[in-house]
Write a protein that holds these residues in place. Sequence first.
Motif, PDB file in Angstrom:
ATOM      1  N   LEU A  65       0.785  -1.262   0.079  1.00  0.00           N
ATOM      2  CA  LEU A  65       0.079  -0.071   0.157  1.00  0.00           C
ATOM      3  C   LEU A  65       0.799   1.267  -0.143  1.00  0.00           C
ATOM      4  N   ASP A  66       1.928   1.147   0.867  1.00  0.00           N
ATOM      5  CA  ASP A  66       2.854   2.431   0.776  1.00  0.00           C
ATOM      6  C   ASP A  66       3.476   2.532  -0.533  1.00  0.00           C
ATOM      7  N   VAL A  67       4.102   1.438  -1.100  1.00  0.00           N
ATOM      8  CA  VAL A  67       4.730   1.732  -2.291  1.00  0.00           C
ATOM      9  C   VAL A  67       3.570   2.061  -3.559  1.00  0.00           C
ATOM     10  N   LEU A  68       2.219   1.593  -3.377  1.00  0.00           N
ATOM     11  CA  LEU A  68       1.486   2.073  -4.500  1.00  0.00           C
ATOM     12  C   LEU A  68       1.254   3.567  -4.229  1.00  0.00           C
ATOM     13  N   ASP A  69       0.901   4.030  -3.188  1.00  0.00           N
ATOM     14  CA  ASP A  69       0.517   5.404  -2.822  1.00  0.00           C
ATOM     15  C   ASP A  69       1.953   6.105  -3.521  1.00  0.00           C
ATOM     16  N   VAL A  70       3.055   5.897  -3.533  1.00  0.00           N
ATOM     17  CA  VAL A  70       4.275   6.765  -3.855  1.00  0.00           C
ATOM     18  C   VAL A  70       4.284   6.388  -5.445  1.00  0.00           C
ATOM     19  N   VAL A  71       4.079   5.565  -5.903  1.00  0.00           N
ATOM     20  CA  VAL A  71       3.959   5.359  -7.376  1.00  0.00           C
ATOM     21  C   VAL A  71       2.785   5.984  -8.198  1.00  0.00           C
ATOM     22  N   GLN A  72       1.494   6.016  -7.424  1.00  0.00           N
ATOM     23  CA  GLN A  72       0.519   6.705  -8.119  1.00  0.00           C
ATOM     24  C   GLN A  72       0.632   8.178  -7.735  1.00  0.00           C
ATOM     25  N   ALA A  73       1.242   8.648  -6.754  1.00  0.00           N
ATOM     26  CA  ALA A  73       1.438  10.075  -6.412  1.00  0.00           C
ATOM     27  C   ALA A  73       2.560  10.722  -7.362  1.00  0.00           C
ATOM     28  N   THR A  74       3.600   9.904  -7.544  1.00  0.00           N
ATOM     29  CA  THR A  74       4.647  10.462  -8.427  1.00  0.00           C
ATOM     30  C   THR A  74       4.692  10.081  -9.699  1.00  0.00           C
ATOM     31  N   GLN A  75       3.842   9.040 -10.206  1.00  0.00           N
ATOM     32  CA  GLN A  75       4.301   8.388 -11.321  1.00  0.00           C
ATOM     33  C   GLN A  75       5.508   7.771 -11.683  1.00  0.00           C
ATOM     34  N   ASN A  76       6.282   7.449 -10.336  1.00  0.00           N
ATOM     35  CA  ASN A  76       7.522   6.888 -10.889  1.00  0.00           C
ATOM     36  C   ASN A  76       7.544   5.648 -10.322  1.00  0.00           C
ATOM     37  N   TRP A  77       8.082   4.707 -11.272  1.00  0.00           N
ATOM     38  CA  TRP A  77       7.871   3.360 -10.942  1.00  0.00           C
ATOM     39  C   TRP A  77       8.986   2.498 -10.037  1.00  0.00           C
ATOM     40  N   ARG A  78      10.041   3.482  -9.558  1.00  0.00           N
ATOM     41  CA  ARG A  78      11.040   2.753  -8.995  1.00  0.00           C
ATOM     42  C   ARG A  78      10.832   2.154  -7.815  1.00  0.00           C
ATOM     43  N   ALA A  79       9.819   2.660  -6.978  1.00  0.00           N
ATOM     44  CA  ALA A  79       9.588   2.018  -5.774  1.00  0.00           C
ATOM     45  C   ALA A  79       8.782   0.598  -5.905  1.00  0.00           C
ATOM     46  N   ALA A  80       8.051   0.635  -6.959  1.00  0.00           N
ATOM     47  CA  ALA A  80       7.600  -0.824  -7.273  1.00  0.00           C
ATOM     48  C   ALA A  80       8.550  -1.764  -7.843  1.00  0.00           C
ATOM     49  N   SER A  81       9.388  -1.311  -8.460  1.00  0.00           N
ATOM     50  CA  SER A  81      10.434  -2.230  -8.857  1.00  0.00           C
ATOM     51  C   SER A  81      11.313  -2.657  -7.709  1.00  0.00           C
ATOM     52  N   GLN A  82      11.697  -2.046  -6.658  1.00  0.00           N
ATOM     53  CA  GLN A  82      12.470  -2.003  -5.600  1.00  0.00           C
ATOM     54  C   GLN A  82      11.602  -3.094  -4.676  1.00  0.00           C
ATOM     55  N   LEU A  83      10.311  -3.142  -4.571  1.00  0.00           N
ATOM     56  CA  LEU A  83       9.518  -3.818  -3.875  1.00  0.00           C
ATOM     57  C   LEU A  83       9.528  -5.390  -4.339  1.00  0.00           C
ATOM     58  N   LEU A  84       9.222  -5.428  -5.656  1.00  0.00           N
ATOM     59  CA  LEU A  84       9.312  -6.663  -6.254  1.00  0.00           C
ATOM     60  C   LEU A  84      10.527  -7.303  -6.294  1.00  0.00           C
ATOM     61  N   ALA A  85      11.541  -6.621  -6.541  1.00  0.00           N
ATOM     62  CA  ALA A  85      13.017  -7.405  -6.347  1.00  0.00           C
ATOM     63  C   ALA A  85      13.129  -7.758  -5.032  1.00  0.00           C
ATOM     64  N   ALA A  86      12.774  -7.220  -4.151  1.00  0.00           N
ATOM     65  CA  ALA A  86      13.026  -7.685  -2.644  1.00  0.00           C
ATOM     66  C   ALA A  86      11.921  -8.734  -2.326  1.00  0.00           C
ATOM     67  N   THR A  87      11.138  -9.211  -2.858  1.00  0.00           N
ATOM     68  CA  THR A  87       9.914 -10.337  -2.572  1.00  0.00           C
ATOM     69  C   THR A  87      10.463 -11.719  -3.238  1.00  0.00           C
ATOM     70  N   PRO A  88      10.541 -12.581  -2.537  1.00  0.00           N
ATOM     71  CA  PRO A  88      11.094 -13.980  -3.055  1.00  0.00           C
ATOM     72  C   PRO A  88      10.058 -14.238  -4.250  1.00  0.00           C
ATOM     73  N   LYS A  89      10.716 -14.734  -5.184  1.00  0.00           N
ATOM     74  CA  LYS A  89      10.176 -15.210  -6.490  1.00  0.00           C
ATOM     75  C   LYS A  89       9.054 -16.463  -6.247  1.00  0.00           C
ATOM     76  N   GLU A  90       9.293 -17.318  -5.701  1.00  0.00           N
ATOM     77  CA  GLU A  90       8.090 -18.532  -5.258  1.00  0.00           C
ATOM     78  C   GLU A  90       7.245 -17.909  -4.238  1.00  0.00           C
ATOM     79  N   SER A  91       7.145 -16.766  -3.853  1.00  0.00           N
ATOM     80  CA  SER A  91       6.238 -16.731  -2.907  1.00  0.00           C
ATOM     81  C   SER A  91       4.862 -16.241  -3.173  1.00  0.00           C
ATOM     82  N   GLU A  92       3.738 -16.474  -2.521  1.00  0.00           N
ATOM     83  CA  GLU A  92       2.676 -16.042  -2.855  1.00  0.00           C
ATOM     84  C   GLU A  92       2.338 -14.604  -2.795  1.00  0.00           C
TER      85      GLU A  92
END
Length: 368
Positions: A65-92
Amino acid sequence: MEILWFLLALCMLAAVVGPIMRRRRGGGIRLVAPGSPDAADPDTYGFARQEELDVRMPGPDQDLLDVLDVVQATQNWRAASQLLAATPKESETRWQRVQAFAGAASLELAQRPGQGGAWLRNWRSEAPKDAGAAAVHAEFLVQQAWRTGTVGTDDFRVILEEARTVCGDAALLAPGDPVPYLVELAVARGLGYSHEQFDQLWAKIIDRAPAHMGAHIAALHFWCEKWHGSREDAERFATTAAARAPQGSLLAALPLFAVYEHLPEVILVRGFYQGEVVTKAVEGALFAVHAARPDDPMLAHVRHLLVLFLVRMERWAEAMHQLVHIDGHVGALPWTQNPDPAAEYTVYRALAVAGYEANGGSPATLPR
């Protein structure tokens, strides 16, 4: 003759609505207008009001939710990229976050045609080797196809064919990541893969994440009667997965999803929800919930579906116990099948509260 048909229709309606709207013995349950002295106040139980319910997710994910707020407010994708990169590949969790980012971009585009979701387009163009961007893009295309197209039309197929191509790109960028193949499950359903093609796709997922609950739910849709299988195919797929489920896995709840997918549109038998098939599936799901890790990201999905069944079975206290854990979020089956998920959920919650109180329950007796 017209009068006869009218009376028959009334009887059928009573048979469908009656078991849900009244107790089996004495008294009865009825919904009253908000503000009435007899109305159940959600605040009394610590429940969120309808307008406060979050329709985006099945349960809390504050980082998302925090990242979505940042991305939608700034239209900058980098926070989304960082969050997914830090999330284990095989995780739900990674699968749910990919879906959430794609859904946010799709909703933005619907609200502002031609402009909304620009951050996703920029993400893909500025970081073409970002595996997270490719996965979100593929899921975005899938959601666009189902949101804006009609199954079987040329436009629908064209979008899904593009999604399949992007799924391939995402898989190449992230070897070992099951998410691109999970996205392709919806493509397979929409394009009508043969059973052999689907089995080949499914094998790639099982190799990477054999106990992935989200993958099994998505695959179950393919095997359902309304798509490319049958009631027997879906039941076989669900029961096999449940039988092979490791200790603590929510896969033991999969048969309940199979039952839900094949509920008849009209139920004329009063005891349908007390029957062996439904009862067995519900008990399996309750066992899975009890054995699962409290932080399992798929736990909320099972609890949401249990609420529907437990209310229809008039097992009010058990329904209330599930509501305590999920209230506040409604982005899951069965509510998302309704144009207004929050309203649908609120009706079932009110029925659970009414049934609970009619049988002597109160906020003081509700375990937390």
